[in-house]
Design a protein around this motif. Sequence first.
Motif, PDB file in Angstrom:
ATOM      1  N   ASN B 162       0.803  -1.218   0.000  1.00  0.00           N
ATOM      2  CA  ASN B 162       0.000   0.000   0.000  1.00  0.00           C
ATOM      3  C   ASN B 162       0.838   1.272   0.000  1.00  0.00           C
ATOM      4  N   TYR B 163       2.138   1.167   0.028  1.00  0.00           N
ATOM      5  CA  TYR B 163       2.964   2.360  -0.231  1.00  0.00           C
ATOM      6  C   TYR B 163       4.319   1.945  -0.798  1.00  0.00           C
ATOM      7  N   ASN B 164       4.927   2.888  -1.494  1.00  0.00           N
ATOM      8  CA  ASN B 164       6.266   2.714  -2.061  1.00  0.00           C
ATOM      9  C   ASN B 164       7.221   3.637  -1.303  1.00  0.00           C
ATOM     10  N   PHE B 165       8.465   3.247  -1.277  1.00  0.00           N
ATOM     11  CA  PHE B 165       9.432   4.106  -0.589  1.00  0.00           C
ATOM     12  C   PHE B 165      10.804   3.993  -1.242  1.00  0.00           C
ATOM     13  N   THR B 166      11.594   4.986  -0.924  1.00  0.00           N
ATOM     14  CA  THR B 166      12.991   4.991  -1.386  1.00  0.00           C
ATOM     15  C   THR B 166      13.824   5.800  -0.397  1.00  0.00           C
ATOM     16  N   THR B 167      15.117   5.721  -0.543  1.00  0.00           N
ATOM     17  CA  THR B 167      16.020   6.499   0.334  1.00  0.00           C
ATOM     18  C   THR B 167      17.029   7.242  -0.529  1.00  0.00           C
ATOM     19  N   VAL B 168      17.529   8.311   0.028  1.00  0.00           N
ATOM     20  CA  VAL B 168      18.635   9.027  -0.639  1.00  0.00           C
ATOM     21  C   VAL B 168      19.724   9.304   0.402  1.00  0.00           C
ATOM     22  N   ASP B 169      20.971   9.201  -0.039  1.00  0.00           N
ATOM     23  CA  ASP B 169      22.116   9.563   0.832  1.00  0.00           C
ATOM     24  C   ASP B 169      22.418  11.039   0.640  1.00  0.00           C
ATOM     25  N   TRP B 170      22.908  11.643   1.720  1.00  0.00           N
ATOM     26  CA  TRP B 170      23.356  13.033   1.603  1.00  0.00           C
ATOM     27  C   TRP B 170      24.883  13.031   1.625  1.00  0.00           C
ATOM     28  N   PRO B 171      25.504  13.155   0.444  1.00  0.00           N
ATOM     29  CA  PRO B 171      26.970  13.056   0.397  1.00  0.00           C
ATOM     30  C   PRO B 171      27.671  14.269   0.996  1.00  0.00           C
ATOM     31  N   GLU B 172      26.908  15.328   1.253  1.00  0.00           N
ATOM     32  CA  GLU B 172      27.541  16.541   1.800  1.00  0.00           C
ATOM     33  C   GLU B 172      28.117  16.294   3.189  1.00  0.00           C
ATOM     34  N   ILE B 173      27.548  15.336   3.904  1.00  0.00           N
ATOM     35  CA  ILE B 173      27.988  15.094   5.283  1.00  0.00           C
ATOM     36  C   ILE B 173      28.570  13.681   5.370  1.00  0.00           C
ATOM     37  N   THR B 174      29.873  13.598   5.502  1.00  0.00           N
ATOM     38  CA  THR B 174      30.508  12.299   5.738  1.00  0.00           C
ATOM     39  C   THR B 174      31.130  12.250   7.135  1.00  0.00           C
ATOM     40  N   ASP B 175      31.472  13.399   7.666  1.00  0.00           N
ATOM     41  CA  ASP B 175      31.913  13.506   9.056  1.00  0.00           C
ATOM     42  C   ASP B 175      31.786  14.977   9.439  1.00  0.00           C
ATOM     43  N   LEU B 176      32.167  15.290  10.667  1.00  0.00           N
ATOM     44  CA  LEU B 176      31.970  16.661  11.149  1.00  0.00           C
ATOM     45  C   LEU B 176      33.298  17.301  11.543  1.00  0.00           C
ATOM     46  N   ARG B 177      34.357  16.929  10.829  1.00  0.00           N
ATOM     47  CA  ARG B 177      35.679  17.400  11.244  1.00  0.00           C
ATOM     48  C   ARG B 177      35.855  18.907  11.045  1.00  0.00           C
ATOM     49  N   ASP B 178      35.049  19.508  10.174  1.00  0.00           N
ATOM     50  CA  ASP B 178      35.191  20.944   9.961  1.00  0.00           C
ATOM     51  C   ASP B 178      34.423  21.773  10.986  1.00  0.00           C
ATOM     52  N   LEU B 179      33.738  21.100  11.867  1.00  0.00           N
ATOM     53  CA  LEU B 179      32.951  21.810  12.877  1.00  0.00           C
ATOM     54  C   LEU B 179      33.892  22.529  13.852  1.00  0.00           C
ATOM     55  N   LYS B 180      33.640  23.819  14.051  1.00  0.00           N
ATOM     56  CA  LYS B 180      34.532  24.587  14.925  1.00  0.00           C
ATOM     57  C   LYS B 180      34.028  24.654  16.362  1.00  0.00           C
ATOM     58  N   THR B 181      32.774  24.296  16.562  1.00  0.00           N
ATOM     59  CA  THR B 181      32.236  24.225  17.919  1.00  0.00           C
ATOM     60  C   THR B 181      31.551  22.868  18.072  1.00  0.00           C
ATOM     61  N   VAL B 182      31.400  22.454  19.308  1.00  0.00           N
ATOM     62  CA  VAL B 182      30.734  21.174  19.534  1.00  0.00           C
ATOM     63  C   VAL B 182      29.417  21.394  20.268  1.00  0.00           C
ATOM     64  N   GLY B 183      28.546  20.405  20.266  1.00  0.00           N
ATOM     65  CA  GLY B 183      27.225  20.508  20.863  1.00  0.00           C
ATOM     66  C   GLY B 183      26.230  19.825  19.947  1.00  0.00           C
ATOM     67  N   GLU B 184      24.993  20.351  19.901  1.00  0.00           N
ATOM     68  CA  GLU B 184      23.961  19.720  19.080  1.00  0.00           C
ATOM     69  C   GLU B 184      23.991  20.288  17.664  1.00  0.00           C
ATOM     70  N   ILE B 185      24.085  19.402  16.716  1.00  0.00           N
ATOM     71  CA  ILE B 185      23.974  19.812  15.312  1.00  0.00           C
ATOM     72  C   ILE B 185      22.686  19.180  14.773  1.00  0.00           C
ATOM     73  N   ARG B 186      21.907  19.997  14.040  1.00  0.00           N
ATOM     74  CA  ARG B 186      20.575  19.540  13.616  1.00  0.00           C
ATOM     75  C   ARG B 186      20.503  19.519  12.090  1.00  0.00           C
ATOM     76  N   PHE B 187      19.753  18.552  11.601  1.00  0.00           N
ATOM     77  CA  PHE B 187      19.541  18.422  10.160  1.00  0.00           C
ATOM     78  C   PHE B 187      18.052  18.247   9.873  1.00  0.00           C
ATOM     79  N   MET B 188      17.593  18.844   8.804  1.00  0.00           N
ATOM     80  CA  MET B 188      16.250  18.570   8.300  1.00  0.00           C
ATOM     81  C   MET B 188      16.295  18.737   6.781  1.00  0.00           C
ATOM     82  N   VAL B 189      15.183  18.388   6.139  1.00  0.00           N
ATOM     83  CA  VAL B 189      15.141  18.471   4.682  1.00  0.00           C
ATOM     84  C   VAL B 189      14.002  19.402   4.272  1.00  0.00           C
ATOM     85  N   ASN B 190      14.310  20.299   3.359  1.00  0.00           N
ATOM     86  CA  ASN B 190      13.291  21.105   2.692  1.00  0.00           C
ATOM     87  C   ASN B 190      12.831  20.336   1.468  1.00  0.00           C
ATOM     88  N   ALA B 191      11.510  20.167   1.342  1.00  0.00           N
ATOM     89  CA  ALA B 191      11.002  19.409   0.201  1.00  0.00           C
ATOM     90  C   ALA B 191      10.063  20.293  -0.625  1.00  0.00           C
TER      91      ALA B 191
END
Lengths: 193, 478
Positions: B162-191
């Motif tokens: 009754n439904y179809n689905f798929t996934t996509v990878d976000w290649p922009e984020i492979t690690d967070l080594r460029d982060l200059k501060t630590v704490g909570e980092i949040r992600f969401m998607v605009n569709a």
Amino acid sequence: MTMGLFPLVVILVIMAGVLVFHYLYVDKIYKKVKSTSNSGFKKEELLTYLELPQGSNFNTFMIASWMLFFVALAFLFFQTPGTSPWYYFQVIQIASSEFGLIAFGLAVMVITALAAFNIPKVYRYYIVSRSIKALMVNFSLLLIMISIALSIYIGTIYPQVDDLSWSLGYVTLLASLILLIMPIVCSLKEVAR
Amino acid sequence: MNRKLVCILVIFAFLLSLQIVVGPPTTSAGSSGGSGGGGGGGSKQMTIDDFIKVVTKAKDDKNNKKYEQIRDLLYKEPTSKGDNIRPVVYMYFDGNRTNITRTQPLKIMSYIKDTNPQDSMRRVIWLYLQEKKPGERSYEEISDYPQIIGQSDYKWHNDQGNYNFTTVDWPEITDLRDLKTVGEIRFMVNASDGRDKWTTMNDERVKDEAPFFGELVLNVVNTPPTLDNISLITQNAMPRFREPIEYFAHVVDNESDPVTVTLHIQDLNYTEKINATQDVKSGVDVVFMAGDYGFFSKDDSGKNFTYYYTVSDGINTTNTSHFMGPNLRKSVTLNVDDPKLSAEKSQYWWQDYNFSIRMSNQEAGTAKVRVSLETYTPAHQWKTAASDDWDISGDGTTVWYNVKPFLVEDANQSFKYRFVYDEIDQHSLNSREGIGEGKINEKLVQYSLFSIPALLNWLALLCIAMVGAILIERRFYR
């Protein structure tokens, strides 16, 4: 200094001459015996029959004499420069140590062991009179040890030189060689006949 | 492909309608049918080719939002029997969301679920990843290009169908080594599906249930840099202020950040005397040479010090514990006379030579001074022959060494010698040189013919030959 290649060559030529003479001597006897006998035999068999026991003491003295003869020869010609580009004092750490000459002498004995152990076997094929034996036992080793002592003296004064000591060392060495080859030289008459 | 085809058809339909409205491109300029000729010039008529060029250029320009407006404007609903149901887009992260280090590999995905019964009822959707870094107030788009999900891009369906689905990878984020501060980092998607725009965070249908999230929150931590093998390297337990004093440490940073290492030198009351900083890479050794930085002067002689390090990777700064050292020896100034040498006339290489020098302390009291004797020949250049600590008094002390300084290689060579001391003298030097008289004797062998070594050599050869001869005779002559 009279050191150089020529005195060494003289000694080597004498030794080579004696060696050649020994082979001629054995060959002549072989041919003579073969001409008087109808049976076929080999030279090795003849040599076995020709062997004469010379006595343990004589053999021991002769082996020791030949061992020390080569040591004396090396001390005289290869201790200091003059004969060869390689000489004992190039190994300056050993040469300057108190017991360096023992090491040098041992090295020479090892290198010439085969010759020193086998040359005295030649005496088996010659009739050596008691007087010659006594002469050889009493004087050959003594002359060689005098030559070695003179070489030690030359080493202790190095880099100074003493021609007289060297010449005396050479003469005593030559005299000892003549004594050592005396049984063969005395058989020259036999061969010439 | 279908998406592109739909777009082209829609644009073509639009242009066709424009053609009908504005008339053929050969129509002369001016909407009044040429009655206003010469009056200020009418607006230039845009041809279809011009329009296509403009749209194509806008499409290629990534920052041009007009293209998206035109696209949305021209979007035509696909012909379908039912109403389109908007797909649900989730953030997808299958992993531990806390204590994530900045070098840890990450795989951030989006999960798209479509419940439309027919492929033809679906719309193409564009997905843009948004990121909110620790301490920042707003989201920022980090997608270089949108992820585009076409009608037929749904790879799987659920068991009930009754439904179809798929996934996509976000290649922009492979690690967070460029982060200059630590704490909570949040992600969401605009569709966007061309008609509606929404985010995974404000879609009421999205319920946070790992690994599905409306807003993906990752807690990022930093491992502070550390120093290993901290040591103070000196030649003596109590060095003098001008002697080499080396502060050594090995830098470790798990995230391989550039590390700033600051050495703080303090007195025993922890009052800072001086500090020095080096910027280094992780994994390297950091060395502070006291002489290079001028940490100590003569005023510091006789004093004791402590030190510690501050290590920072730009995010965390840590202090090491305090370490003792160096304890500087008191320095004095000496008066030094010319050196003297007495030796036997023969001057053989194996003989003892007596070297001496007179020294006095210019200051009151006795000073402990290390004095070394060095000899020079072409074969052995400035070889240390002796070294010792001497108490140098104000009245003067004679420093002497009776030694065998030469080796056999030095025979027949000229020589010189010097006394080296670890305090400075009246000429601000720390050595005094003397020249030996003549050459070392050329004789190499220490003993004479009439000596025990010579006799032993001679007898030993005779004995060896006799023993060897007896053994050979018994073994091979019988």
